[in-house]
Design an enzyme around this catalytic site. Structure first.
Site, PDB file in Angstrom:
ATOM      1  N   ASP A  54      32.488  33.644  23.689  1.00  0.00           N
ATOM      2  CA  ASP A  54      33.785  33.684  24.042  1.00  0.00           C
ATOM      3  C   ASP A  54      34.805  33.708  22.856  1.00  0.00           C
ATOM      4  OD1 ASP A  54      36.134  34.046  25.996  1.00  0.00           O
ATOM      5  OD2 ASP A  54      36.701  32.218  25.041  1.00  0.00           O
ATOM      6  N   TYR A  59      42.527  32.709  18.024  1.00  0.00           N
ATOM      7  CA  TYR A  59      41.705  31.724  17.407  1.00  0.00           C
ATOM      8  C   TYR A  59      41.755  32.199  15.801  1.00  0.00           C
ATOM      9  CZ  TYR A  59      40.324  31.020  22.172  1.00  0.00           C
ATOM     10  OH  TYR A  59      40.224  31.070  23.628  1.00  0.00           O
ATOM     11  N   LYS A  85      39.821  38.494  24.468  1.00  0.00           N
ATOM     12  CA  LYS A  85      41.114  38.290  25.122  1.00  0.00           C
ATOM     13  C   LYS A  85      42.149  39.492  24.600  1.00  0.00           C
ATOM     14  CE  LYS A  85      40.081  33.534  26.201  1.00  0.00           C
ATOM     15  NZ  LYS A  85      38.793  33.343  25.084  1.00  0.00           N
ATOM     16  N   GLY A 237      36.851  24.375  28.240  1.00  0.00           N
ATOM     17  CA  GLY A 237      37.277  22.943  27.539  1.00  0.00           C
ATOM     18  C   GLY A 237      36.577  21.844  28.333  1.00  0.00           C
ATOM     19  N   LEU A 244      36.263  13.856  26.019  1.00  0.00           N
ATOM     20  CA  LEU A 244      35.189  13.836  26.602  1.00  0.00           C
ATOM     21  C   LEU A 244      33.883  13.847  25.779  1.00  0.00           C
ATOM     22  CD1 LEU A 244      35.956  15.129  30.095  1.00  0.00           C
ATOM     23  CD2 LEU A 244      35.909  12.859  29.687  1.00  0.00           C
TER      24      LEU A 244
END
Length: 287
Positions: A54, A59, A85, A237, A244
């Site tokens: 993706d 980006y 996208k 994410g 995390l």
């Protein structure tokens, strides 16, 4: 885990591996990533069996798409699934005039202009084909129609109306013609995803940072509705943009910013539970 396991995106008939590669870091998020590191990372994922990739024009302002296209072009096109996208059309701009690049560094000399119209969707799609050096995109997602991006409920509503009144027709045409296999949206909010589901027919949604070890509000309404309508969720994410994976360390990121004290405290408690069971926090986050 079996990296080669696949699942179908909604009723699209398109199968993707259960783990995907997110192309944000290849756009120099937070820090520069060398071409060699980008290639080694993406090919390492591919060779491990991760065949869903993706990306987005945002980006690195085209950099992630350029890199992915260059790295993946020698590989059999049918051996991997590509997602990108629409929503921002990249316009060339002299860096000396200043380019708003957010958390990306050393970006390409383009600036994103929001455009969710029919023509904007088609322009963005065709530009992405060029940057990615490919003849097809498998999954096409609407990017960032949410309050977090547009700053207010009024701004979000205006962009959503533009999409549903105009750009949605382009998405449907691309899917109905077989040019893309699946359509959906990539957002950072549960409420925005629910609104999409009620307004149109979509195959999948990329929900970033809202279904993780830290956040499970999506369980209340969104996941049951997805099951009812046969819509797939792609969980983006899973590390809540960093914390995390790193744990509650100094400078840990949450929602693309330094984590606030209450999040640091909650993650520290999660780490303590993981440590008692001998499980790395980042492994638990992916599960």
């Amino acid at each position: 885990m079996d990296m080669q396991e696949t699942r179908e995106l909604g009723g699209s008939g398109l199968a993707v591996t259960t783990h995907g590669f997110g192309g944000v870091p290849l756009g120099n998020l937070y820090a520069k990533c060398s071409d060699d590191d980008a290639q080694a990372t993406l090919l390492g994922a591919y060779n491990a069996g991760i065949r869903f990739v993706d990306t987005a024009p945002l980006y690195g302002h085209g950099m992630s798409e350029h890199r992915i296209g260059h790295i993946m072009r020698p590989l059999p096109r049918d051996s991997w699934v590509l997602s990108t996208k629409i929503g921002r059309v990249l316009k060339a701009k002299d860096p000396a005039l200043g380019i708003e690049s957010g958390n990306f560094v050393d970006t390409h000399p383009f600036e994103g202009v929001f455009d969710y119209s029919y023509d904007g969707v088609m322009r963005s799609f065709e530009d992405s084909l060029q940057r990615l050096a490919t003849h097809r995109i498998d999954v096409l997602l609407v990017h960032d129609i949410d309050i977090w991006t547009h700053g207010s409920e009024e701004g979000r509503k205006a962009k959503f109306k533009e999409l549903m009144d105009s750009g949605y027709k382009a998405l449907r045409e691309l899917r109905d013609s077989g040019t893309v296999k699946a359509i959906g949206a990539g957002v950072n909010e549960v409420a925005a995803t629910l609104e999409f589901m009620r307004a149109g027919t979509f195959d999948c949604f990329l929900l970033a940072g809202r279904y993780t070890l830290l956040e499970q509000r999506a369980l209340d309404e969104l996941l049951p509705l997805c099951a009812e309508q046969n819509v797939s969720l792609i969980i983006g994410g899973p590390y809540n943009s960093g914390i995390l994976a790193t744990g509650a360390i100094r400078g840990a990121k949450y929602n693309y910013q330094d984590a606030p004290p209450e999040i640091m405290e909650r993650v520290a408690r999660l780490e303590a539970v993981c440590n008692r069971h001998g499980v790395p926090l980042k492994a638990a986050a992916l599960q």
